[in-house]
Design a protein around this motif. Sequence first.
Motif, PDB file in Angstrom:
ATOM      1  N   TYR B 366      97.263  -1.186 -44.797  1.00  0.00           N
ATOM      2  CA  TYR B 366      96.847   0.175 -45.134  1.00  0.00           C
ATOM      3  C   TYR B 366      96.776   0.287 -46.659  1.00  0.00           C
ATOM      4  CZ  TYR B 366      97.910   1.654 -40.337  1.00  0.00           C
ATOM      5  OH  TYR B 366      97.948   1.818 -38.983  1.00  0.00           O
ATOM      6  N   LEU B 369      95.340   5.544 -48.526  1.00  0.00           N
ATOM      7  CA  LEU B 369      94.557   6.319 -47.564  1.00  0.00           C
ATOM      8  C   LEU B 369      94.534   7.814 -47.876  1.00  0.00           C
ATOM      9  CD1 LEU B 369      95.534   4.568 -44.231  1.00  0.00           C
ATOM     10  CD2 LEU B 369      93.388   4.433 -45.477  1.00  0.00           C
ATOM     11  N   PRO B 471      87.878   4.238 -43.342  1.00  0.00           N
ATOM     12  CA  PRO B 471      88.807   5.332 -43.031  1.00  0.00           C
ATOM     13  C   PRO B 471      88.107   6.676 -43.095  1.00  0.00           C
ATOM     14  CG  PRO B 471      89.648   3.945 -44.800  1.00  0.00           C
ATOM     15  CD  PRO B 471      88.280   3.477 -44.522  1.00  0.00           C
TER      16      PRO B 471
END
Lengths: 99, 645
Positions: B366, B369, B471
């Motif tokens: 990740y 984000l 995303p």
Amino acid sequence: MNPVSYLYLSALLFTIGGVGVLLRRNAIVVFMCVELMLNACNLAFVTFSRMHGNLDGQVFAFFTMVVAAAEVVVGLAIIVSVYRARHSASVDDASLLKL
Amino acid sequence: MENLIGLLVLVPLAGAGALLCGGRRLDRGGPWLGTLAAAVSFALGVVLFADMLGKGGEERTLDVTVFQWVPVGSFRADVGFHLDQLSMTFVLLITGVGSLIHLYSIGYMAHDERRRRFFGYLNLFLAAMLLLVLADNYLLLYVGWEGVGLASYLLIGFWQHKPSAATAAKKAFLVNRVGDMGMSIAIMLMFTTFGTFAFGPVLTAADRAGEGRLTAIALLLLLAACGKSAQVPLQSWLGDAMEGPTPVSALIHAATMVTAGVYLVTRSGAVFEGAPDAQTAVVTVGAVTLLFGAIVGCAKDDIKKALAGSTMSQIGYMILAAGLGPVGYVFAIMHLVTHGFFKAGLFLGAGSVMHGMNDEVDMRRYGGLRKYMPVTFVTFGLGYLAIIGFPGLSGFFSKDKIIEAAFAKGGTEGWILGGAALLGAAITAYYMTRVMIMTFFGEERWRPAPSPDEPSAEPAAGDRAGGMPHPHESPRTMTIPMIVLALGSVFAGGLFSVNDAFLKWLEPVTGHEEGNSPLGALTVTAATMAVLVLGVALAWAQYGRRPVPATAPPGSALTRAARRDLLQDDFNHVVLVRGGEHLTRSLVYLDHKLVDGVVNGTAASVGGLSGRMRRLQNGYVRSYAVSMFGGAAVLIAATLLMRAV
């Protein structure tokens, strides 16, 4: 004569008969030895009847004779049929009834 | 009002029945129907709640006997409901958070072909959980208890085509069975001790029963609670249960299932108070689990598993508080409710992140984000602040009280428990900060989606194109529940604490006494704040200041053990599986050698003996005659001998 002597005779005959039954192989002889034992018993019965002064022993002797006669009929018939089937009168040959 | 209680359970049950039996006709409208059933149940709960608020504190209990279930002689089992402030709290939490999760699932499961069935199972889960908290006797509670176990099995294994999901479901079911066994034996013991298992008579008569009996019942109830609430030693299923769809994890961890154990211990308070040894066991289990879960949570790179460790740890806090007796019941339930908000929010946030990241669960992939998912970032962030106990948010109020109550236990025990709770708070701050930083801050460490032959964790959701993830923020059905839950995480604790509202609400049911902590309330709060800052700072130093490596460093022995759930599965394997194997093997050996040996030996000796004896029958008439003569001679000799004597 002392009646006890008859008892000795009876015992002797019974023993001869018994030994014959146990030792002889011929079925006819075995059979005759059985008769000898029966008659030894009869002699003892009669002797005791005489000794005790009553008739019970004699009556028993008659019974024994009747039974012995019947037994002879059946026994001889068996022996004859075994002889016919197996051509032998030896009791040791009729030993199939075992595991 | 009485009829509404039955409806509360019946509506989701009917929803489940309709969805599971309705066939393809309901495929389109199914998700909305399921959500509607949950929402109607919530509305009924609100109506009952409003009605309850209109009455005085002591008259708020509603008892309804619906029908006689098993009337046999002196044995009576009724289907009856008992609605008091405690069950009301649970009803609102279950149906409220449950409805939000239903709503979220509409978006999350939009592309799953079997979503009708999924909603059917969700409704079944709600119905079973409502039955569990509304039952007025232990037997009916047990029905709900088993229903929850079944529904969790179905949901964890919802993607049954994945062997890992099927295994996880089986594991959850089996581990739960161990706890259920404790529950059923506890109910039997209750019946032999009290002659009934209705809450009222059992709990009022509890202090008259012998302490030994009470301790046995309480320990068995604790075993049951450990199974459902994933407490040490029956905690191993919780991490694997992450194989289920993310809304299921949210439902299991926040509103249902794991809270059942806390409910059971709180509801059976009178039994535990009569058995101090059992209470010690409860607080020990709670304290051990809260550290255990926290340590596991620190080492996991899978975002859902990190949150699962966190759940275990937070439930540990609740069990600890419930084990403290009247000092802690209220705070256990209060933490349960606030935890319901922020943990559901965190899980839904995690689901939203996965939704936008091609179902990637590894936090090392990740990063950064927050720019791409603003709503998820803010709601997750508020949940994060709430769980670490940031001042003014929900977790602060409830957790602080539990730590204070733990210290108030007094003596060495108080210091140990309080210290454990404080340490747990520090670790919580550490691992949650770690999750937060690895997910939303730092540089972007995204990777292409896993290759197609390696089936992805969650099929058919959002961007399926493969390649680099793009995303994006999730659809509205998913963000709205997250926003609502975030609001709950922020304000619930504060609302509950105004004028001790929650305390006054629950006090008539659970009772409450003020603990006198050796440290003042302010000292405890200050200490909590200090460890909070410490945990956050440590996590920032480790993950915020430096770039996060894309592959996990080997780490210390403790880290490696924590990555393997502190060797819980290895322990189970070595002790239980191997032990069981050895036990069965030795039993089989005994069976073959001893039991079969006796039987076979008898037969063999009888056979051998008869083989020898058979030789006697040789078929020679004259040898028979000898035996007859011999026999006759023996008889005559014996007769003569007897006469001579």
